[in-house]
Design an enzyme around this catalytic site. Sequence first.
Site, PDB file in Angstrom:
ATOM      1  CG  ASP A   1      43.739  64.097  99.514  1.00  0.00           C
ATOM      2  OD1 ASP A   1      45.013  64.088 100.456  1.00  0.00           O
ATOM      3  OD2 ASP A   1      43.473  64.649  98.674  1.00  0.00           O
TER       4      ASP A   1
ATOM      5  NE  ARG B   1      49.156  66.426 103.332  1.00  0.00           N
ATOM      6  CZ  ARG B   1      49.257  65.947 102.311  1.00  0.00           C
ATOM      7  NH1 ARG B   1      48.134  65.557 101.520  1.00  0.00           N
ATOM      8  NH2 ARG B   1      50.352  65.935 101.659  1.00  0.00           N
TER       9      ARG B   1
ATOM     10  CB  ALA C   1      37.451  70.105 103.863  1.00  0.00           C
TER      11      ALA C   1
ATOM     12  CB  THR D   1      46.197  74.130 110.222  1.00  0.00           C
ATOM     13  OG1 THR D   1      45.141  75.162 110.535  1.00  0.00           O
ATOM     14  CG2 THR D   1      47.566  74.516 110.918  1.00  0.00           C
TER      15      THR D   1
HETATM   16  P1  FDA Z   1      40.538  77.219 109.823  1.00  0.00           P
HETATM   17  O1  FDA Z   1      39.344  76.975 109.210  1.00  0.00           O
HETATM   18  O2  FDA Z   1      40.240  77.625 111.265  1.00  0.00           O
HETATM   19  O3  FDA Z   1      41.035  78.510 109.360  1.00  0.00           O
HETATM   20  C1  FDA Z   1      42.158  79.485 109.825  1.00  0.00           C
HETATM   21  C2  FDA Z   1      42.600  80.442 109.080  1.00  0.00           C
HETATM   22  O4  FDA Z   1      43.092  80.131 107.828  1.00  0.00           O
HETATM   23  C3  FDA Z   1      41.335  81.341 108.393  1.00  0.00           C
HETATM   24  O5  FDA Z   1      41.050  82.259 109.468  1.00  0.00           O
HETATM   25  C4  FDA Z   1      41.780  81.841 107.209  1.00  0.00           C
HETATM   26  O6  FDA Z   1      42.598  83.143 107.593  1.00  0.00           O
HETATM   27  C5  FDA Z   1      42.538  80.931 106.418  1.00  0.00           C
HETATM   28  N1  FDA Z   1      41.754  79.895 105.627  1.00  0.00           N
HETATM   29  C6  FDA Z   1      41.270  78.810 105.977  1.00  0.00           C
HETATM   30  N2  FDA Z   1      40.633  78.235 104.879  1.00  0.00           N
HETATM   31  C7  FDA Z   1      40.521  79.302 103.920  1.00  0.00           C
HETATM   32  C8  FDA Z   1      40.141  79.221 102.626  1.00  0.00           C
HETATM   33  N3  FDA Z   1      39.436  78.164 101.945  1.00  0.00           N
HETATM   34  N4  FDA Z   1      40.143  80.446 102.054  1.00  0.00           N
HETATM   35  C9  FDA Z   1      41.068  81.435 102.816  1.00  0.00           C
HETATM   36  N5  FDA Z   1      41.646  81.446 103.658  1.00  0.00           N
HETATM   37  C10 FDA Z   1      41.340  80.235 104.352  1.00  0.00           C
HETATM   38  N6  FDA Z   1      40.507  68.185 104.614  1.00  0.00           N
HETATM   39  C11 FDA Z   1      39.923  66.853 104.611  1.00  0.00           C
HETATM   40  O7  FDA Z   1      38.999  66.700 105.026  1.00  0.00           O
HETATM   41  N7  FDA Z   1      40.607  65.876 104.080  1.00  0.00           N
HETATM   42  C12 FDA Z   1      41.957  66.013 103.592  1.00  0.00           C
HETATM   43  O8  FDA Z   1      42.642  64.964 102.906  1.00  0.00           O
HETATM   44  C13 FDA Z   1      42.529  67.329 103.566  1.00  0.00           C
HETATM   45  N8  FDA Z   1      43.782  67.587 103.036  1.00  0.00           N
HETATM   46  C14 FDA Z   1      44.193  68.776 103.397  1.00  0.00           C
HETATM   47  C15 FDA Z   1      45.786  69.161 102.983  1.00  0.00           C
HETATM   48  C16 FDA Z   1      46.412  70.227 103.291  1.00  0.00           C
HETATM   49  C17 FDA Z   1      47.757  70.264 103.135  1.00  0.00           C
HETATM   50  C18 FDA Z   1      45.821  71.126 104.105  1.00  0.00           C
HETATM   51  C19 FDA Z   1      46.367  72.573 104.541  1.00  0.00           C
HETATM   52  C20 FDA Z   1      44.309  71.152 104.327  1.00  0.00           C
HETATM   53  C21 FDA Z   1      43.506  69.754 103.971  1.00  0.00           C
HETATM   54  N9  FDA Z   1      42.406  69.682 104.203  1.00  0.00           N
HETATM   55  C22 FDA Z   1      41.689  68.426 104.015  1.00  0.00           C
HETATM   56  C23 FDA Z   1      41.352  70.850 104.465  1.00  0.00           C
HETATM   57  C24 FDA Z   1      41.364  70.936 106.066  1.00  0.00           C
HETATM   58  O9  FDA Z   1      40.558  70.328 106.557  1.00  0.00           O
HETATM   59  C25 FDA Z   1      40.481  72.416 106.534  1.00  0.00           C
HETATM   60  O10 FDA Z   1      39.186  72.411 105.850  1.00  0.00           O
HETATM   61  C26 FDA Z   1      41.232  73.710 105.831  1.00  0.00           C
HETATM   62  O11 FDA Z   1      42.619  73.575 105.963  1.00  0.00           O
HETATM   63  C27 FDA Z   1      40.849  75.063 106.560  1.00  0.00           C
HETATM   64  O12 FDA Z   1      41.135  74.734 107.927  1.00  0.00           O
HETATM   65  P2  FDA Z   1      42.450  75.440 108.768  1.00  0.00           P
HETATM   66  O13 FDA Z   1      43.001  74.376 109.442  1.00  0.00           O
HETATM   67  O14 FDA Z   1      43.106  76.252 107.978  1.00  0.00           O
HETATM   68  O15 FDA Z   1      41.634  76.203 110.062  1.00  0.00           O
END
Ligand code: FDA
Length: 311
Positions: free
Chosen positions: A133, A184, A189, A231
């Site tokens: 991660d 990945r 976050a 994502t």
């Molecule tokens: P975005 O935040 O734009 O969200 C898109 C849509 O997804 C939202 O409109 C909502 O519908 C849904 N959604 C997103 N987050 C949600 C939540 N918490 N609850 C409910 N719905 C939600 N980060 C990092 O810094 N280091 C890491 O090692 C990892 N590892 C990792 C592994 C995997 C498999 C995933 C999927 C994600 C991570 N992350 C991570 C987290 C990542 O950086 C990010 O914060 C989250 O995936 C949310 O971003 P989205 O890409 O979903 O887009």
Amino acid sequence: MNPLKDVFLFLSKQKFLQDLLSTSGPAKIISKRFISGETLEDGITMAKELNKSGSKISLDNLGESVENEQAALEAAQEYYKIINRIKSEDSFDISISLKLTQMGLDISDEFCLKNLRGIMAEAQKFNKLVTIDMESSAYTDRTLNIFRQLRKEGFSGTGIVIQSCLTRTENDIKNLLPIGPRVRLCKGAYKEPATVAFSKKQDVDANYIKVLSMLLSEEALKKGSYPEIATHDEKIIDWTVDFVKNNNIALDKFEFQMLYGIRRDLQENLVKHGYRMRVYLPYGTHWYPYYMRRLAERPANVWFVLKGIWR
Ligand code: FDA
């Protein structure tokens, strides 16, 4: 940016709250929204359940920022336990995720690397993939160095998380492409200073697409790049679906990944359409910072928490 996001990210670092909530019964119940449970067996049970609808799994034992060698060694022991437990699970694809500060990065790089080497060697014996991660930008260089070192030492099953929110990411990917990395790709976050990260969401999203195009390029795939599109963003997922169709990229050259508890409908839909999908599935007692980061991503989740407390 939503101001609540900063509040939750601030709370995610408050140790006294972690100590208070980690042992509270109601908090434990609410944590189940994003955490499979406290034990390895809870993780395995949920992994099997998710696999019924076709998802692959990456199992994570929650933990980060350990402060002494003993805690890091104990965290490593838990990963040996995971490998021992999943080594005979041939019926479905289950890999592992871990954090370097859980393995002692705050103690020293050398100690952390030594700890990891043992885990990687054990995982490699049973063909299990391990993904590192990515934590806050304070750790990016050291995390990349350790990833590169492990790959250099022949641990080819090692993957790395890269965050599109960082301005350095395009360059990092350029430098990684020659080794055919398993990346990945996520947005990121953590709370990052404006000096190293894009502050506007649209720039983070645009950078995601830019970097993903690099990982999915013909040359990168030939070198062995394996993009893991981590994502829940439907716009990025739709873009990927179009891109792979237009470029005749086989469906086994990449995979989508999502977090446990988020958009299961989307996960199942992608599987139904023949795409590889892996769910990041955490378990353990150190769920507090992970959980708060999930609230920060979508502060509306707090209504779910409040409803849970009210009930
Ligand atoms: P975005 O935040 O734009 O969200 C898109 C849509 O997804 C939202 O409109 C909502 O519908 C849904 N959604 C997103 N987050 C949600 C939540 N918490 N609850 C409910 N719905 C939600 N980060 C990092 O810094 N280091 C890491 O090692 C990892 N590892 C990792 C592994 C995997 C498999 C995933 C999927 C994600 C991570 N992350 C991570 C987290 C990542 O950086 C990010 O914060 C989250 O995936 C949310 O971003 P989205 O890409 O979903 O887009």
